[in-house]
Design a protein around this motif. Structure first.
Motif, PDB file in Angstrom:
ATOM      1  N   ASN A  64     134.345   2.184  56.587  1.00 58.62           N
ATOM      2  CA  ASN A  64     133.459   3.095  57.307  1.00 58.62           C
ATOM      3  C   ASN A  64     132.015   2.754  56.929  1.00 58.62           C
ATOM      4  O   ASN A  64     131.629   2.844  55.766  1.00 58.62           O
ATOM      5  CB  ASN A  64     133.775   4.545  56.921  1.00 58.62           C
ATOM      6  N   LEU A  65     131.222   2.347  57.907  1.00 60.40           N
ATOM      7  CA  LEU A  65     129.864   1.876  57.640  1.00 60.40           C
ATOM      8  C   LEU A  65     129.017   2.934  56.948  1.00 60.40           C
ATOM      9  O   LEU A  65     128.289   2.642  55.998  1.00 60.40           O
ATOM     10  CB  LEU A  65     129.194   1.447  58.941  1.00 60.40           C
ATOM     11  N   TRP A  66     129.108   4.183  57.388  1.00 62.21           N
ATOM     12  CA  TRP A  66     128.228   5.223  56.856  1.00 62.21           C
ATOM     13  C   TRP A  66     128.591   5.572  55.419  1.00 62.21           C
ATOM     14  O   TRP A  66     127.708   5.770  54.580  1.00 62.21           O
ATOM     15  CB  TRP A  66     128.281   6.457  57.758  1.00 62.21           C
ATOM     16  N   LYS A  67     129.883   5.614  55.112  1.00 64.04           N
ATOM     17  CA  LYS A  67     130.292   5.839  53.727  1.00 64.04           C
ATOM     18  C   LYS A  67     129.899   4.651  52.855  1.00 64.04           C
ATOM     19  O   LYS A  67     129.508   4.807  51.700  1.00 64.04           O
ATOM     20  CB  LYS A  67     131.797   6.086  53.653  1.00 64.04           C
ATOM     21  N   LEU A  68     130.024   3.460  53.429  1.00 63.69           N
ATOM     22  CA  LEU A  68     129.647   2.254  52.693  1.00 63.69           C
ATOM     23  C   LEU A  68     128.176   2.280  52.315  1.00 63.69           C
ATOM     24  O   LEU A  68     127.804   2.013  51.164  1.00 63.69           O
ATOM     25  CB  LEU A  68     129.957   1.020  53.543  1.00 63.69           C
ATOM     26  N   LEU A  69     127.312   2.621  53.249  1.00 69.87           N
ATOM     27  CA  LEU A  69     125.883   2.669  52.950  1.00 69.87           C
ATOM     28  C   LEU A  69     125.579   3.739  51.904  1.00 69.87           C
ATOM     29  O   LEU A  69     124.693   3.573  51.064  1.00 69.87           O
ATOM     30  CB  LEU A  69     125.085   2.939  54.233  1.00 69.87           C
ATOM     31  N   GLY A  70     126.326   4.851  51.951  1.00 66.80           N
ATOM     32  CA  GLY A  70     126.103   5.924  50.991  1.00 66.80           C
ATOM     33  C   GLY A  70     126.559   5.580  49.590  1.00 66.80           C
ATOM     34  O   GLY A  70     126.083   6.174  48.616  1.00 66.80           O
ATOM     35  N   SER A  71     127.478   4.628  49.471  1.00 68.19           N
ATOM     36  CA  SER A  71     128.016   4.290  48.150  1.00 68.19           C
ATOM     37  C   SER A  71     127.567   2.908  47.675  1.00 68.19           C
ATOM     38  O   SER A  71     128.020   2.434  46.633  1.00 68.19           O
ATOM     39  CB  SER A  71     129.542   4.339  48.185  1.00 68.19           C
ATOM     40  N   LYS A 256     139.463   0.869  49.049  1.00 70.38           N
ATOM     41  CA  LYS A 256     139.759   1.971  49.965  1.00 70.38           C
ATOM     42  C   LYS A 256     139.369   3.324  49.356  1.00 70.38           C
ATOM     43  O   LYS A 256     139.077   4.266  50.074  1.00 70.38           O
ATOM     44  CB  LYS A 256     141.247   1.975  50.318  1.00 70.38           C
ATOM     45  N   GLU A 257     139.394   3.410  48.020  1.00 69.68           N
ATOM     46  CA  GLU A 257     139.119   4.694  47.363  1.00 69.68           C
ATOM     47  C   GLU A 257     137.665   4.827  46.927  1.00 69.68           C
ATOM     48  O   GLU A 257     137.160   5.930  46.752  1.00 69.68           O
ATOM     49  CB  GLU A 257     140.026   4.836  46.137  1.00 69.68           C
ATOM     50  N   ASP A 258     136.990   3.719  46.736  1.00 66.22           N
ATOM     51  CA  ASP A 258     135.625   3.754  46.208  1.00 66.22           C
ATOM     52  C   ASP A 258     134.592   3.846  47.328  1.00 66.22           C
ATOM     53  O   ASP A 258     133.594   3.158  47.333  1.00 66.22           O
ATOM     54  CB  ASP A 258     135.359   2.508  45.364  1.00 66.22           C
ATOM     55  N   ARG A 259     134.854   4.672  48.325  1.00 62.11           N
ATOM     56  CA  ARG A 259     133.930   4.824  49.442  1.00 62.11           C
ATOM     57  C   ARG A 259     133.324   6.224  49.451  1.00 62.11           C
ATOM     58  O   ARG A 259     132.811   6.666  50.446  1.00 62.11           O
ATOM     59  CB  ARG A 259     134.661   4.585  50.769  1.00 62.11           C
ATOM     60  N   ARG A 260     133.448   6.932  48.331  1.00 60.76           N
ATOM     61  CA  ARG A 260     132.909   8.297  48.284  1.00 60.76           C
ATOM     62  C   ARG A 260     131.395   8.259  48.254  1.00 60.76           C
ATOM     63  O   ARG A 260     130.795   7.519  47.477  1.00 60.76           O
ATOM     64  CB  ARG A 260     133.417   9.015  47.021  1.00 60.76           C
ATOM     65  N   PRO A 261     130.746   9.062  49.104  1.00 60.50           N
ATOM     66  CA  PRO A 261     129.288   9.092  49.102  1.00 60.50           C
ATOM     67  C   PRO A 261     128.775   9.765  47.843  1.00 60.50           C
ATOM     68  O   PRO A 261     129.476  10.614  47.242  1.00 60.50           O
ATOM     69  CB  PRO A 261     128.937   9.917  50.336  1.00 60.50           C
ATOM     70  N   PRO A 262     127.588   9.428  47.370  1.00 63.27           N
ATOM     71  CA  PRO A 262     127.051  10.057  46.169  1.00 63.27           C
ATOM     72  C   PRO A 262     126.760  11.541  46.410  1.00 63.27           C
ATOM     73  O   PRO A 262     126.474  11.952  47.544  1.00 63.27           O
ATOM     74  CB  PRO A 262     125.757   9.283  45.919  1.00 63.27           C
TER      75      PRO A 262
END
Length: 264
Positions: A64-71, A256-262
């Motif tokens: 997910n691009l948006w989660k990726l940018l956030g993390s 897959k799990e390390d996409r949590r936004p800060p």
């Protein structure tokens, strides 16, 4: 008064600045695209040539691009585990892959001033499955890795970056260079800014792609230019090293799990 290095930097900014009052409106009229410098650098004499082919993206379709940018984070605590050749291929495609043929020029995954693409990619490979350690160059036109020096380069990477440990244990160190005349032929003195911006576009793509794959990546600006240019076999003036980044495997991360936004 003795001039300082800061004075030289100020002079650079002044001489490469545009002004509505002073800019020559005919600046680009003498540029002939048909006579532009060669777009692609190749080493046909390279002893090792690895055909990369089309990358396999199937493992990473859920990103997910948006989660990726956030993390997104710079990570440099690498473990000595090899990257796969496909992982390296994806990283290379994400930074310099050709995405469209416009006839007179091609488009890539990273943007470039005037679509002139002055940035070349060299690799100091430490740990990549099926690839001998050494210095390689990415032949973008034919999508081939060209082996220029097949040898252990980990100590060189460590020394030339002033003993930055990440360079020694990374799976691969990206060394981006700029072939100045590709851009200068059209944009004159402004090219000295454009090549820096172009390198930034390429490196940001690497950060995004590598983080999306669960890999660690960290850009670095501290290396010995003279020794690096000599090792690459470039003159440091018309063709110079301009930016570096280290990429490697990191502990305890499932992509897959390390996409949590800060938390904000």
């Amino acid at each position: 008064m003795l001039r300082t290095r800061f004075d030289l930097c100020d002079e650079f900014l002044k001489e490469t600045s545009y002004s509505l009052k002073t800019m020559d409106k005919d600046l680009f009229k003498g540029y002939d695209p048909a006579k532009r410098p060669e777009t692609y650098l190749t080493y046909p004499e390279a002893a090792v040539q690895i055909k990369l082919g089309k990358p396999d993206f199937s493992q990473y379709e859920e990103i997910n691009l948006w989660k990726l940018l956030g993390s997104r984070r710079s990570k440099r605590n690498f473990v000595e585990q090899p990257l796969s050749l496909n992982e390296l291929n994806i990283l290379l495609w994400g930074t310099q892959g050709i995405t469209a043929d416009m006839g007179d020029y091609q488009l890539r995954t990273s943007c470039s001033a005037g679509a002139l693409f002055p940035i070349e990619t060299y690799l100091l490979i430490n740990f990549v499955e099926g690839v001998q350690p050494g210095l390689y160059h990415l032949n973008v036109k034919d999508w081939i890795l060209e082996g220029l020096k097949i040898q252990d380069v980990s100590d060189f990477a460590f020394t030339v970056t002033d003993h930055q440990e990440m360079a020694k244990v990374a799976g691969v160190n990206f060394v981006w260079t700029a072939m100045l005349e590709r851009t200068r032929a059209k944009y004159k003195e402004r090219a000295y800014r454009y090549i820096l911006w172009d390198a930034g576009h390429v490196s940001q793509n690497l950060h995004t792609v590598a983080n999306g794959m669960g890999l660690g990546v960290c850009t670095m600006g501290h290396w010995y230019d003279v020794e690096m240019n000599e090792f690459l076999g470039i003159n440091g003036k018309e063709h110079m090293s301009i930016l570096m980044a280290s990429v490697g495997k990191i502990n305890g991360v499932d992509w897959k799990e390390d996409r949590r936004p800060p938390k904000i």
